[in-house]
Motif scaffolding. Structure first.
Motif: not given
Length: 628
Positions: A430, A561, A554, A587
């Motif tokens: 992430l 990302w 996302l 995130r």
């Protein structure tokens, strides 16, 4: 475990100069990064001292398990000795905690804590530390089930003299917690001979390592017993340190009319809520005035229902952060603020009458409410704009009032199979940790799989429930509309639609509708499996298997990302919420969702490019896992 072998084998590695290298290589294999210099030095200095003692005691055939990982946690014991008991002939295990300390003294009024030169704050007394390891192993290793006498524990402070650490012996010593120093080496050898025979320990070690691990105790399943009887959880190291610091602060506040703040920092699964419940139960039984508070409606309502099921008085121990606007100063002995990262700027809401909107910071209200305010938090679990709870904010507010602040950092974790590697993988996936996403290398502690469709994910999780008796839930990013709830008896609106698969969100309200549990009980009621949960109902809870749908907020694009705020349906994001803040909170949301599973996690994205990237990172698919 980083190394297993007989005492003779360990000694041979040491003579060859390869022991530290072997341990370091295995450490990298298990954790994905190199051990710190201080850890390597401790191996080089302490393990030879233990090995020499065992050789001099004539125990060269005893098996040594170095850096033995306790079940279902990332915590490691320095050494576990496996052998045969000289009198009974049964397997015998000795947990050894090695310390290089030359001197230490007990914390004033708290002998379970101690002060050591070179360390900024109090440490846990090593007798309590090794006793905790023994108790924990007895709870979770099947080889010890029904045989508690098989395990003993010692703390060996090989650089210290009895005089240099004499105060540490104020704590009770028993079979699972004994203290030996360098000048009492003869007594240490006698003790080892009394519990280990000069015979091979290979079979005993096999039995310990191959034993079935008992299932981890899920917090909500034993919350009532923990609050009422304080017998469900064994607190280890940092957890026990935080617990003892609070009890010491309570005692000092009583004797010296002083106020003290304790801040406990830890990531997902480090046991923050276990500490909170353990404290609440102990203080409750001592007759202290203590309250548990959170900013989570789901968590608080669940605790009221579960912990106070047969005792309404216990329900009153659980409140919200905004319940202390008009609290009398220092009216409570202890206020335990769990999930304190959810502290907001003020306690006022849109429903607060104008006359009660003081503008006073919420953190000030919480600090003022008790003689010992305790804050347990994880700054990487902030998921809503306006949540401000951080170590810096709480510390600054306390010091502005002239108060002493104790900070405890929890490093070990007990969720996700105790896998540090998995938490690091999630953080790097992430972008919450530097280095970028990396391929998942299975570590035998937690399972991770990628699903090709939501129906495949759901069917796999249902099988885990029916075949393995596991609990399971599916969660998703807040990227689909959320319709009003129907009247009871009518079907729930299937808002989360992906192709021909459609499921309802969890309920929002406080009552059950059409067989679905109320929002606060979605994570703990078995009937919650039929609905998709969101971060607000999942945060603070755990279940065996977690299915996570990465929504279109996302996406993986061009090697990175991309957070698409337009895809979010969460109305907490307003025009005043910057793109950078939305990016951070999205995130954080997925970190919360990806760290709920105790046994394993299944990930899915409806976006083809994102799903392709997940397949590159995670080699095991749901279907491949079934065939395996």
């Amino acid at each position: 475990m980083l190394f297993r072998g007989s005492v003779s084998a360990v000694a041979a590695e040491r003579v060859a100069g390869t022991l530290a290298l072997r341990l370091s290589e295995q450490f990298v294999h298990e954790h994905g990064y190199r051990p710190g210099p201080s850890e390597v030095r401790s191996w080089e200095r302490s393990i030879p001292v233990l090995t020499d003692a065992l050789l001099d005691a004539g125990l060269q055939d005893v098996e040594v398990l170095l850096e033995y990982r306790l079940p279902l946690t990332s915590r490691r014991a320095d050494a576990v000795l496996a052998g045969v008991h000289p009198r009974t002939g049964e397997p015998s295990y000795v947990v050894v905690e090695l310390k290089q300390w030359s001197s230490a003294y007990p914390e004033d009024g708290a002998p379970r804590l101690c002060r050591v030169e070179g360390y900024p704050g109090p440490r846990l007394n090593p007798v309590e530390q090794v006793r905790g390891y023994c108790d924990y192993l007895a709870d979770f290793n099947g080889a010890l089930a029904g045989h508690p006498q098989r395990i003993t524990g010692v703390a060996f402070l090989h650089n210290a003299t009895a005089y240099g650490v004499q105060g540490l012996e104020e704590v009770e010593q028993d079979a699972r917690g004994r203290l030996f120093t360098g000048d009492r080496r003869g007594a240490f050898l006698d003790h080892l001979r009394s519990v280990l025979a000069p015979a091979s320990g290979a079979r005993a070690a096999d039995e310990l390592l191959q034993a079935r691990q008992q299932p981890s105790k899920q917090l909500m399943a034993v919350a009532a017993e923990e609050v009422r009887e304080r017998e469900q959880f064994v607190l280890l190291d940092g957890q026990r340190l935080a617990y003892e610091l609070v009890l010491r602060a309570v005692e000092r506040s009583r004797r010296a009319d002083r106020k003290e703040v304790v801040v406990v920092l830890g990531g997902p699964g480090t046991g923050k809520s276990v500490i909170a419940l353990s404290l609440l139960g102990e203080l409750y039984r001592q007759g202290r005035t203590a309250i548990h508070a959170t900013g989570s409606r789901s968590f608080t309502l669940t605790m009221r229902k579960v912990a106070g099921a047969r005792k309404p008085a216990v329900q009153k121990l659980f409140k919200y952060f905004n319940d202390f606007v008009a609290a009398e100063r220092n009216d409570l002995d202890v206020l335990v603020c769990d999930e304190a990262h959810r502290i907001r700027e003020t306690s006022s809401t849109r429903w607060t009458p104008a006359a009660h909107r003081t503008g006073r910071p919420q953190v000030d209200e919480l600090i003022d409410a008790a003689r010992v305010p305790v804050f347990l938090l994880d700054e990487n679990q902030v998921v809503r704009p306006g949540e401000l709870g951080t170590e810096a904010q709480i510390t600054a507010a306390a010091r502005a009032k002239g108060l002493e602040v104790q900070v405890v950092r929890l490093g070990d974790q007990f969720r996700c199979g105790g896998s540090e590697a998995y938490l690091t993988w999630v953080d790097r996936l992430l972008g919450l940790e530097d280095g970028g996403p990396v391929a998942w290398e299975p570590d035998g502690l937690v399972e991770l799989r990628v699903a090709e469709s939501p129906s495949e994910m759901e069917e796999f999780l249902r099988e885990r429930q029916e075949e393995d008796g596991c609990s399971a839930r599916i969660t998703a990013g807040y990227c689909w509309r959320w319709s009003p709830e129907p009247k009871d008896g009518q079907p729930l609106p299937a808002d989360v639609v992906i192709g021909d698969w459609a499921r309802p969100w969890n309920l929002r309200g406080d009552r059950s509708v059409s067989g679905a549990p109320p929002a606060a009980l979605w994570a703990t009621d078995p009937a919650g499996f039929g609905q998709v949960g969101c971060v607000y109902t999942a945060q603070g809870f755990e279940y065996d298997w977690s299915g996570v749908i990465l929504g279109p907020d996302l996406l993986w694009r061009d090697g990175r990302w991309v957070v698409d705020r337009a895809a979010s349906r969460d109305n907490v994001f307003t025009r005043a919420t910057s793109d950078a803040e939305v990016d951070r909170l999205v995130r954080h949301t997925y970190k919360v969702l990806l760290t709920r599973g105790m046994v394993g996690t299944v990930v899915y994205s409806p976006d083809a490019e994102t799903r392709s990237r997940l397949r590159e990172l995670v080699a095991v698919s749901v279907e491949a896992g079934r065939r395996g």
